[in-house]
Design an enzyme around this catalytic site. Structure first.
Site, PDB file in Angstrom:
ATOM      1  N   SER A   1      41.039  61.019 -36.360  1.00 41.47           N
ATOM      2  CA  SER A   1      40.745  60.475 -34.870  1.00 41.47           C
ATOM      3  C   SER A   1      39.478  60.501 -34.430  1.00 41.47           C
ATOM      4  O   SER A   1      38.954  59.517 -34.008  1.00 41.47           O
ATOM      5  CB  SER A   1      41.616  61.740 -33.900  1.00 41.47           C
ATOM      6  OG  SER A   1      42.912  61.669 -34.243  1.00 41.47           O
TER       7      SER A   1
ATOM      8  N   ARG B   1      46.048  65.324 -45.999  1.00 43.91           N
ATOM      9  CA  ARG B   1      45.572  64.158 -46.474  1.00 43.91           C
ATOM     10  C   ARG B   1      44.697  63.925 -47.890  1.00 43.91           C
ATOM     11  O   ARG B   1      44.759  62.944 -48.400  1.00 43.91           O
ATOM     12  CB  ARG B   1      44.584  63.462 -45.337  1.00 43.91           C
ATOM     13  CG  ARG B   1      45.107  63.206 -44.126  1.00 43.91           C
ATOM     14  CD  ARG B   1      44.155  62.749 -42.915  1.00 43.91           C
ATOM     15  NE  ARG B   1      43.396  64.263 -42.821  1.00 43.91           N
ATOM     16  CZ  ARG B   1      42.287  64.404 -42.038  1.00 43.91           C
ATOM     17  NH1 ARG B   1      41.680  63.627 -41.378  1.00 43.91           N
ATOM     18  NH2 ARG B   1      41.751  65.713 -41.897  1.00 43.91           N
TER      19      ARG B   1
ATOM     20  N   HIS C   1      49.270  59.631 -38.090  1.00 42.15           N
ATOM     21  CA  HIS C   1      50.411  60.546 -37.377  1.00 42.15           C
ATOM     22  C   HIS C   1      51.663  60.167 -37.366  1.00 42.15           C
ATOM     23  O   HIS C   1      52.615  60.767 -37.560  1.00 42.15           O
ATOM     24  CB  HIS C   1      49.842  60.966 -36.042  1.00 42.15           C
ATOM     25  CG  HIS C   1      48.453  61.698 -35.903  1.00 42.15           C
ATOM     26  ND1 HIS C   1      47.394  61.305 -35.407  1.00 42.15           N
ATOM     27  CD2 HIS C   1      48.086  63.053 -36.438  1.00 42.15           C
ATOM     28  CE1 HIS C   1      46.263  62.177 -35.560  1.00 42.15           C
ATOM     29  NE2 HIS C   1      46.646  63.188 -35.968  1.00 42.15           N
TER      30      HIS C   1
ATOM     31  N   LYS D   1      37.850  71.434 -29.535  1.00 39.42           N
ATOM     32  CA  LYS D   1      37.318  70.201 -29.767  1.00 39.42           C
ATOM     33  C   LYS D   1      36.985  69.524 -28.443  1.00 39.42           C
ATOM     34  O   LYS D   1      37.803  69.633 -27.302  1.00 39.42           O
ATOM     35  CB  LYS D   1      38.372  69.006 -30.335  1.00 39.42           C
ATOM     36  CG  LYS D   1      38.488  69.598 -31.967  1.00 39.42           C
ATOM     37  CD  LYS D   1      39.435  68.472 -32.551  1.00 39.42           C
ATOM     38  CE  LYS D   1      39.566  68.776 -33.942  1.00 39.42           C
ATOM     39  NZ  LYS D   1      40.672  67.958 -34.815  1.00 39.42           N
TER      40      LYS D   1
HETATM   41  N1  COA Z   1      47.082  60.954 -40.262  1.00 45.51           N
HETATM   42  C1  COA Z   1      45.824  60.809 -39.715  1.00 45.51           C
HETATM   43  N2  COA Z   1      44.999  61.670 -39.220  1.00 45.51           N
HETATM   44  C2  COA Z   1      45.335  63.015 -39.403  1.00 45.51           C
HETATM   45  C3  COA Z   1      46.466  63.272 -40.131  1.00 45.51           C
HETATM   46  C4  COA Z   1      47.197  61.884 -40.502  1.00 45.51           C
HETATM   47  N3  COA Z   1      48.353  62.517 -40.971  1.00 45.51           N
HETATM   48  N4  COA Z   1      46.464  64.494 -40.003  1.00 45.51           N
HETATM   49  C5  COA Z   1      45.435  64.971 -39.477  1.00 45.51           C
HETATM   50  N5  COA Z   1      44.733  64.145 -39.104  1.00 45.51           N
HETATM   51  C6  COA Z   1      43.338  64.271 -38.469  1.00 45.51           C
HETATM   52  C7  COA Z   1      43.400  64.098 -36.952  1.00 45.51           C
HETATM   53  O1  COA Z   1      43.254  63.089 -36.397  1.00 45.51           O
HETATM   54  C8  COA Z   1      42.399  65.225 -37.037  1.00 45.51           C
HETATM   55  O2  COA Z   1      41.015  64.391 -36.777  1.00 45.51           O
HETATM   56  P1  COA Z   1      39.721  65.088 -36.044  1.00 45.51           P
HETATM   57  O3  COA Z   1      39.237  66.249 -36.759  1.00 45.51           O
HETATM   58  O4  COA Z   1      38.750  63.965 -36.508  1.00 45.51           O
HETATM   59  O5  COA Z   1      39.883  64.640 -34.684  1.00 45.51           O
HETATM   60  C9  COA Z   1      42.111  66.018 -38.166  1.00 45.51           C
HETATM   61  O6  COA Z   1      42.938  65.404 -39.030  1.00 45.51           O
HETATM   62  C10 COA Z   1      42.622  67.294 -37.866  1.00 45.51           C
HETATM   63  O7  COA Z   1      43.944  67.366 -37.420  1.00 45.51           O
HETATM   64  P2  COA Z   1      44.810  67.825 -36.155  1.00 45.51           P
HETATM   65  O8  COA Z   1      46.024  67.538 -36.386  1.00 45.51           O
HETATM   66  O9  COA Z   1      44.099  67.109 -34.760  1.00 45.51           O
HETATM   67  O10 COA Z   1      44.609  69.418 -36.193  1.00 45.51           O
HETATM   68  P3  COA Z   1      43.473  70.195 -35.504  1.00 45.51           P
HETATM   69  O11 COA Z   1      42.799  70.679 -36.798  1.00 45.51           O
HETATM   70  O12 COA Z   1      42.659  69.522 -34.403  1.00 45.51           O
HETATM   71  O13 COA Z   1      44.331  70.917 -34.681  1.00 45.51           O
HETATM   72  C11 COA Z   1      46.078  72.756 -34.252  1.00 45.51           C
HETATM   73  C12 COA Z   1      45.028  72.136 -35.252  1.00 45.51           C
HETATM   74  C13 COA Z   1      45.908  72.135 -32.860  1.00 45.51           C
HETATM   75  C14 COA Z   1      47.497  72.799 -34.713  1.00 45.51           C
HETATM   76  C15 COA Z   1      45.403  74.171 -34.099  1.00 45.51           C
HETATM   77  O14 COA Z   1      44.134  74.201 -33.788  1.00 45.51           O
HETATM   78  C16 COA Z   1      46.068  75.009 -33.188  1.00 45.51           C
HETATM   79  O15 COA Z   1      47.328  75.561 -33.642  1.00 45.51           O
HETATM   80  N6  COA Z   1      45.753  75.409 -32.109  1.00 45.51           N
HETATM   81  C17 COA Z   1      46.290  76.331 -31.156  1.00 45.51           C
HETATM   82  C18 COA Z   1      45.737  77.577 -30.905  1.00 45.51           C
HETATM   83  C19 COA Z   1      46.073  78.406 -32.230  1.00 45.51           C
HETATM   84  O16 COA Z   1      47.397  78.660 -32.258  1.00 45.51           O
HETATM   85  N7  COA Z   1      45.170  79.014 -32.839  1.00 45.51           N
HETATM   86  C20 COA Z   1      45.397  79.794 -33.811  1.00 45.51           C
HETATM   87  C21 COA Z   1      45.957  79.075 -35.150  1.00 45.51           C
HETATM   88  S1  COA Z   1      46.415  80.262 -36.428  1.00 45.51           S
END
Ligand code: COA
Length: 166
Positions: A129, A91, A18, A42
């Site tokens: 993560s 990724r 990140h 989550k």
């Molecule tokens: N380096 C390392 N790890 C990375 C990374 C990077 N560059 N990019 C992503 N990751 C990993 C994260 O650590 C995470 O790991 P995990 O699943 O083991 O926890 C995984 O990839 C997912 O990435 P993350 O950035 O945590 O995204 P997410 O999918 O959890 O979250 C949100 C996405 C929060 C942006 C999305 O759920 C959201 O917008 N939520 C708000 C509600 C909403 O608007 N919903 C409608 C969406 S249209």
């Protein structure tokens, strides 16, 4: 007018992957807001405040980076911030389908903003993560993948030894 990018995620916890995306984005955009999702499906190991606090302390060196929590829809937060870009790291090809769906839906919800994908630097492409949490909880060494402050937090939270490099 300032060129604002929102970098949203759960950041449970923030990793060097990140951090790499944020550092590169900070060179491209005038202002980067790291948006830590409070409402997430989550089951997080760290509270929203803890996730925000860690990210703030780690990213503090970047003058044009701000860490904020957001509740509810990302689209509303993006609009409230007046941002025109949502930044997501890619990724691997396997990330693409979900990210494409998310980008499409967000475009529909907030048409004035676009999603920008940034490829993750190769040696961070396998980090996530949840993998970091699992390795740390089993006493593995995660120092290569996360900031020392995150190591410390994982150590305390997971009650196991996040081994430090010798
Ligand atoms: N380096 C390392 N790890 C990375 C990374 C990077 N560059 N990019 C992503 N990751 C990993 C994260 O650590 C995470 O790991 P995990 O699943 O083991 O926890 C995984 O990839 C997912 O990435 P993350 O950035 O945590 O995204 P997410 O999918 O959890 O979250 C949100 C996405 C929060 C942006 C999305 O759920 C959201 O917008 N939520 C708000 C509600 C909403 O608007 N919903 C409608 C969406 S249209």
């Amino acid at each position: 007018m300032s060129n604002i990018a929102i970098y949203p995620g759960t950041f449970d916890p923030i990793t060097n992957g990140h951090g790499d995306i944020v550092a590169r984005a900070a060179r491209i955009f005038d202002h980067v807001i790291v948006a830590v999702a409070a409402s997430t499906a989550k089951n997080t190991a760290f509270s929203t405040d803890e996730r925000v606090d860690l990210a703030q302390r780690i990213l503090g060196e970047h003058k044009n980076v701000e860490v904020r929590r957001f509740e509810g829809l990302l689209a509303h937060f993006v609009r409230d911030c007046g941002a025109k870009a949502v930044l997501r790291g890619l990724r691997a090809v396997s990330d693409f389908e979900y990210e494409f769906q998310l980008a499409g839906m967000n475009k529909r919800l907030v048409p004035e903003a676009d999603t920008i994908f940034m490829p993750t630097t190769e040696h961070y492409s396998y980090i996530s993560s949840s993998l970091i949490r699992e390795i740390a909880s089993l006493g593995g060494d995660v120092t290569e993948f996360v900031h020392p402050l995150v190591c410390e937090a994982l150590n305390e939270r997971l009650g196991k030894r996040a081994a430090h490099k010798k």
